[in-house]
Enzyme design. Structure first.
Site, short mmCIF file in Angstrom:
data_model
loop_
_atom_site.label_atom_id
_atom_site.label_comp_id
_atom_site.label_asym_id
_atom_site.label_seq_id
_atom_site.Cartn_x
_atom_site.Cartn_y
_atom_site.Cartn_z
CD GLU A 21 21.64 -0.30 39.99
OE1 GLU A 21 21.20 0.02 38.89
OE2 GLU A 21 22.86 -0.29 40.27
CB VAL A 22 20.09 -4.59 47.28
CG1 VAL A 22 20.49 -5.81 48.13
CG2 VAL A 22 20.83 -3.34 47.75
#
Length: 590
Positions: A378-379
């Site tokens: 989830e970057v």
């Protein structure tokens, strides 16, 4: 098969020595069958559907029987192979029953103490059952290596033999035997033994039904984890040790410790002290190196590895409180800054990598396990483009934010590898890096509908896989019932050769709504269903007691056993996993 023996299969992953041992034992017991092991595959005899109503438990017996008379043990996870005696044959356990082993070391002795307390919580009438000819006096352990290192390839196989009344020692005693290559295998066998023992309140004695028993057991997958999340809610070392104490009950062997997250940084770093001093929820909600050592040692004594997760570069806003220079800006705090000196920007800051080098050194010193999880999920790199210092650095080096992310992940993996750590990461890292990801990296699957396609792609590239897909194995997904988690085959539609690179999976308890007040009932009993999918054979549903109906009986019994052991396992049949019972009633019916 003699005495209604029902299933036969050989271990997929074991040492050659133990494989030969198991083959010999099986051939001796099953003389009329020739077993040809082509790819160490599984062979099972078809059986009829389990009749859960035909259960024999309580009084002086404890076993289950299918509608066509096949016996199976009241054990979770279901063992690999067993052979049981007649329903009416049972042994009572001596009031002086003991665990025995020549030259047992301190860890084995500690296991004896644990399982004495777990198996025999009630007082008996001393001496009454000792006069009976069907009295079991001891369980004797034979362990080849009592000091085997915990690791991905640790040997957990065991053989448990409960004798018939005719098989007495030279001194007249009846003695069961537990044989294992390692102390961890011995722990697994002790747990199985404890689940075979039942207590008769009327007679005040313990017994084992359907004797004699022969159980040969080993896991299908070597990595079977529970994830706990202390970055969203702090869990004290005492709470963590309580959770760890419960894991052997379902043969889970890894605590995946998601230490830090956006909300908090509770792990003390002696090289970067401000990370926890300013990043923890409160001064009291931190882990010292001594706390970590205590948790790791407790886990080791229970045959459980502790794998730390340091999630980078995302989920890192809590780092900024102590070291704001490693974050994009005060108002846009994550992911961590990728800035580093380069030939084009030699004077650029190296703060992020100095912090990471110190932290990785601290983690390597605190956590002895060879594996480290580096997250990578989830970057969102939007903050890199919005922060002037980072966007300028990107432009000066002629790299995009996506390229900078790949470079960050590569460098983080190299840094962990420099500390002799085996890197594991979430599946986004594979999506970002693809075949550029080193083959040594292990990819943990959590997203997506086409899981088999993903597993095939990753394993074909040479990487190994851990399976923990959301929502089915996410324990914080409270609408997922035990049977849905139990029915999973993580190698479904994956060729056998590629399945060899699937090392296991686990239940993930993310901590947004979990703290010490509800952790255990969020974990159990659904983790038991996941554990069975990881330990037991891929043919388990065709075994006696392995179908959904028979498994429901065993899972309900396990939930009640956990409650009796002081583990707050929620009712099995909840539609909302950790809810309280709907009303008064017996444990088995809730």
């Amino acid at each position: 098969f003699s005495r209604g023996s029902t299933v036969l299969f050989l271990r997929r992953r074991t040492s050659i020595t133990l494989l030969c041992w198991f083959e010999i034992m099986v051939i001796v017991r099953v003389l009329v069958f020739t077993v040809i092991v082509a790819n160490l595959s599984v062979f099972a005899i078809p059986i009829q559907k389990t009749d859960a109503a035909n259960s024999v438990r309580g009084g002086s017996a404890s076993c289950h029987v299918t509608s066509d008379g096949k016996r199976y043990p009241p054990v979770v996870p279901l063992p690999a192979f067993w052979d049981a005696g007649p329903v009416g044959d049972a042994l009572t356990l001596s009031s002086k029953f003991s665990f025995e082993m020549d030259k047992a070391d301190s860890d084995i002795k500690f296991a004896f103490t644990r399982y004495t307390d777990l198996t025999f919580p009630h007082k008996t009438h001393e001496g009454v059952q000792d006069k009976h000819e069907k009295t079991l006096h001891a369980l004797r352990l034979v362990v080849k290596d009592q000091h085997a290192a915990l690791g991905l390839d640790m040997d957990e196989a065991y053989e448990l033999a409960i004798p018939s009344p005719l098989n007495r020692e030279s001194d007249g005693r009846l003695v069961a035997t537990l044989t294992a290559a390692t102390q961890v295998g011995a722990y697994r066998g002790l747990e199985t033994f404890s689940q075979l023992v039942s207590f008769d309140f009327d007679e005040k004695l313990y017994s084992i039904g359907c004797v004699p028993w022969t159980i040969m057991d080993f896991p299908r997958f070597s990595h079977r984890e529970l994830l706990v999340d202390t970055g969203r809610h702090f869990l004290s070392p005492t709470t963590l040790k309580t959770i760890i104490s419960a894991l052997p009950s379902v043969k889970i062997n890894v605590l995946h410790w998601h230490l830090i997250d956006t909300q908090a940084f509770p792990l003390e770093s002696k090289r970067n002290p401000l990370l926890s001093k300013l990043g923890a929820f409160s001064p009291a909600e931190r882990y010292s190196s001594e706390d970590v050592a205590e948790v790791v040692e407790w886990a080791r004594q229970h045959g459980v590895r502790v794998v730390p997760e340091i999630d980078v570069p995302g989920h890192a806003a809590s780092w900024c409180k102590g070291y704001p220079e490693i974050c994009p800006s005060p108002n846009c705090t994550q992911p961590l800054s990728p800035v580093t000196p380069t030939p084009l920007t030699p004077s650029a800051s190296n703060a992020t990598w100095m912090i990471l080098e110190g932290l990785f050194s601290d983690v390597a010193e605190m956590f002895p396990d060879a594996m480290i999880h580096l997250g990578g999920d989830e970057v969102n790199t939007a903050c890199w483009s919005e922060a002037p210092a980072i966007s300028t650095w990107l432009q000066q080096n002629n790299v995009s934010a996506a390229e900078a992310l790949t470079g960050f992940l590569q460098r983080a993996h190299e840094l962990a590898a420099s500390h002799n750590r085996q890197v594991t990461c979430w599946d986004e890292v594979w999506t970002t890096m693809g075949k550029a990801l080193p083959q040594e990296a292990i990819v943990q699957l959590w997203r997506g509908e086409k899981k088999a396609d993903f597993v095939r792609n990753v394993t074909t590239a040479g990487n190994r896989v851990i399976w923990s897909q959301d929502p089915i194995w996410y324990l914080d997904q409270l609408a997922v019932t035990w049977d849905k988690a139990w029915a999973v085959d993580i190698c479904q539609d994956v060729p056998d050769e590629l399945c060899k690179k699937v090392i296991g999976g686990g239940g993930e308890q993310w901590g947004e709504t979990v703290d010490a007040s509800d952790a255990l009932q969020t974990i159990f009993p659904r983790l038991a269903a996941i554990a069975e999918a990881l330990w037991s054979s891929n043919k388990r549903m065709s075994f006696p007691g392995g179908d959904k109906e028979g498994s429901a009986v065993r899972m309900a019994e396990l939930r009640c056993l956990l409650n009796r052991r002081g583990i707050a396992a929620a009712p099995l049949n909840n539609s909302h996993a950790r809810a309280a019972p709907p009303g008064p009633g017996a444990c088995l019916l809730q």
